[in-house]
Design an enzyme around this catalytic site. Structure first.
Site, mmCIF file in Angstrom:
data_model
loop_
_atom_site.group_PDB
_atom_site.id
_atom_site.type_symbol
_atom_site.label_atom_id
_atom_site.label_comp_id
_atom_site.label_asym_id
_atom_site.label_seq_id
_atom_site.Cartn_x
_atom_site.Cartn_y
_atom_site.Cartn_z
ATOM 1 N N LYS A 1 0.823 -1.212 0.000
ATOM 2 C CA LYS A 1 0.000 0.000 0.000
ATOM 3 C C LYS A 1 0.856 1.262 0.000
ATOM 4 O O LYS A 1 0.590 2.211 -0.741
ATOM 5 C CB LYS A 1 -0.941 -0.018 1.208
ATOM 6 N N ARG B 1 2.796 6.001 -3.332
ATOM 7 C CA ARG B 1 3.948 6.780 -3.783
ATOM 8 C C ARG B 1 4.185 6.621 -5.280
ATOM 9 O O ARG B 1 4.483 7.598 -5.982
ATOM 10 C CB ARG B 1 5.199 6.370 -2.982
ATOM 11 N N ARG C 1 -7.115 13.634 12.672
ATOM 12 C CA ARG C 1 -5.670 13.407 12.673
ATOM 13 C C ARG C 1 -4.912 14.718 12.484
ATOM 14 O O ARG C 1 -5.399 15.643 11.829
ATOM 15 C CB ARG C 1 -5.303 12.381 11.600
ATOM 16 N N SER D 1 7.966 11.131 10.555
ATOM 17 C CA SER D 1 6.868 10.745 9.671
ATOM 18 C C SER D 1 7.351 10.631 8.237
ATOM 19 O O SER D 1 7.796 11.608 7.634
ATOM 20 C CB SER D 1 5.740 11.788 9.754
ATOM 21 N N GLN E 1 5.405 10.158 5.786
ATOM 22 C CA GLN E 1 4.437 10.901 4.975
ATOM 23 C C GLN E 1 4.841 12.365 4.856
ATOM 24 O O GLN E 1 4.777 12.957 3.769
ATOM 25 C CB GLN E 1 3.049 10.784 5.586
ATOM 26 N N ASP F 1 3.219 0.734 12.298
ATOM 27 C CA ASP F 1 1.925 0.185 11.870
ATOM 28 C C ASP F 1 1.693 -1.220 12.407
ATOM 29 O O ASP F 1 0.542 -1.688 12.453
ATOM 30 C CB ASP F 1 1.840 0.165 10.342
ATOM 31 N N LYS G 1 -3.156 7.919 15.173
ATOM 32 C CA LYS G 1 -3.416 7.104 13.995
ATOM 33 C C LYS G 1 -4.931 7.103 13.738
ATOM 34 O O LYS G 1 -5.647 7.998 14.169
ATOM 35 C CB LYS G 1 -2.872 5.695 14.214
ATOM 36 N N ARG H 1 -4.537 4.235 19.227
ATOM 37 C CA ARG H 1 -4.242 2.804 19.248
ATOM 38 C C ARG H 1 -3.694 2.332 20.586
ATOM 39 O O ARG H 1 -3.853 1.160 20.930
ATOM 40 C CB ARG H 1 -3.280 2.449 18.103
ATOM 41 N N ARG I 1 -6.485 -1.730 11.532
ATOM 42 C CA ARG I 1 -5.425 -2.547 12.124
ATOM 43 C C ARG I 1 -5.847 -3.128 13.478
ATOM 44 O O ARG I 1 -5.424 -4.226 13.845
ATOM 45 C CB ARG I 1 -4.136 -1.740 12.245
#
Length: 409
Positions: free
Chosen positions: A7, A12, A104, A147, A149, A296, A323, A327, A369
């Site tokens: 994923k 990307r 987020r 991060s 991202q 993750d 997240k 979590r 998740r």
């Protein structure tokens, strides 16, 4: 066994392909809802994408400011990376997402993008986010972001200026973006800092995307914890910044081996993972870069910790709070309700393995998740999976239930 394309890579590669002045073909792309959000958003920006079965073609296209809102769904990857991508192309846009995404943190990307010339509008500090991108500037970003991202977003944004941008980064973060772009001929240099500036790449790519490592983590966990299990996962992504989960399990005594590592193609490698039931696991302590490297996988790793002798100590996990759900709280609440010996505070979790766990009602907090991790736990303690959470799980792992059924058949 084979898995759908990774994923993280799929997001990307789609975005990088949209920047190339030539056609690209991606095979075995992830069919997750998150990746489809990226495809839809790019299409609204005039990027022509033909998405059929296992072959996805991204045609040479020019970005055009979208008239419609870019709905990123549940995907933080789509939203954060797309902001940088579009700013680098001087494209203004309005972004929205589902209720989970709206909670987020976005300042981590909006603040550096403001320094690169973007301006933002939020109504009462809430979504939708309107980004105006008419003034592209380079940046010297000195904060070592944890991060991947954010790092990727700033790399994409750096393509908007003829002057070099310099981006500090934590070396434990995923390095897919920079490796792919370097291999394709983008003007990017990766040393202690990442240096990036505008240039054109004219030759497209034709890539078979290896299987998703994060999805593999659930197969690995089920195999390691289920007596008499023996599974081989073929053609999975191999990347040292993504292997921490596997290396940690091996350290705990798991019977896992990595074989048939391929040569790099466009900065990407694959491997085969061999897994066997592992009766004697020992708890470990992880923190810092190790947590970044398996952020993750912490939910499913906490499940494994319940079956290891001694204590599994997981530190520096504040990032888990922001997240798709909190979590830390989700793991703690569900494991505690099942009878686990677990302690948690603001930034750590301690699990003492060996306690007998019992089935109970699981609160998945609309987090894919968490849902998958506790479906695996139901299997391990001798219960049937609920088969109730496909709508949530398909965000990242379409076919999760079919995969697990095939694993156990």
């Amino acid at each position: 066994m084979k898995l759908e394309g990774d994923k993280s890579l799929s997001h990307r590669l789609l975005m990088i392909a949209s920047l190339i002045q030539g056609d690209s073909i991606l095979r075995n792309i992830s069919t997750s809802k998150d990746v489809y959000s990226t495809i839809e958003c790019l299409q609204k920006c005039n990027i022509k994408i033909d998405y059929k079965d296992e072959k996805t073609t991204i045609f040479k296209s020019d970005f055009i400011a979208p008239e419609a809102i870019l709905d990123c769904g549940n995907s933080g990857s789509t939203l954060r990376m797309l902001m940088g991508l579009l700013h680098g192309q001087s494209i203004s846009a309005k972004f929205d997402g589902d209720s989970s995404l709206q909670k987020r943190p976005m300042n981590r990307i909006m603040i550096p993008l403001k320094k690169m010339g973007a301006t933002f509008e939020l109504s009462n500090g809430k979504f939708p986010i309107i980004m105006h991108s008419t003034n592209n500037q380079s940046i010297k970003y000195s904060e070592k972001t944890k991060s991947a991202q954010v790092k990727t977003s700033l790399i994409f944004a750096g393509l908007g200026s003829n002057e070099s941008s310099f981006i500090s980064y934590n070396k434990a973060t995923r390095d897919h973006t920079e490796k792919i772009m370097e291999s394709l001929g983008f003007d990017i240099k990766v040393k202690n800092k990442i240096t990036i500036r505008k240039n054109n790449v004219n030759i497209g790519m034709d890539i078979n995307i290896p299987g998703d490592l994060s999805s593999a983590a659930f197969v690995i966990a089920a195999t390691v914890l289920t007596p008499n299990s023996n599974v081989i996962i073929k053609n999975v992504l191999y990347n040292k910044t993504r292997m921490t989960f596997i290396y940690t399990l091996i350290k705990m005594g798991a019977k896992i081996s990595i074989k048939n590592i391929s040569k790099e193609e466009c900065g990407i490698q694959s491997c085969d993972i061999y897994i066997k039931y592992s009766k004697s696991l020992t708890g470990v302590k992880i923190k810092g870069d190790d947590v970044i490297g398996m952020i993750d996988e912490i939910p499913i790793f906490s499940i494994i910790g319940c079956f290891a002798s001694g204590a599994t100590n997981i530190q520096n996990i504040k990032e888990l709070k922001v997240k798709e759900s909190n979590r830390i709280n989700a793991i703690y609440q569900n494991l505690y309700d099942m009878g686990a010996d677990i302690f948690q505070d603001d930034d750590s979790m301690l699990i003492k393995g060996g306690k007998r766990l019992h089935n109970t009602t699981i609160n998945h907090f609309n987090d894919h998740r968490i849902a998958m991790s506790f479906e695996i736990l139901r299997l391990v303690i001798g219960e049937d999976m609920s088969y109730e959470y496909s709508n949530i799980i398909d965000i990242s792992f379409p076919g999760f239930y079919r995969t697990m059924d095939r694993l156990l058949s």
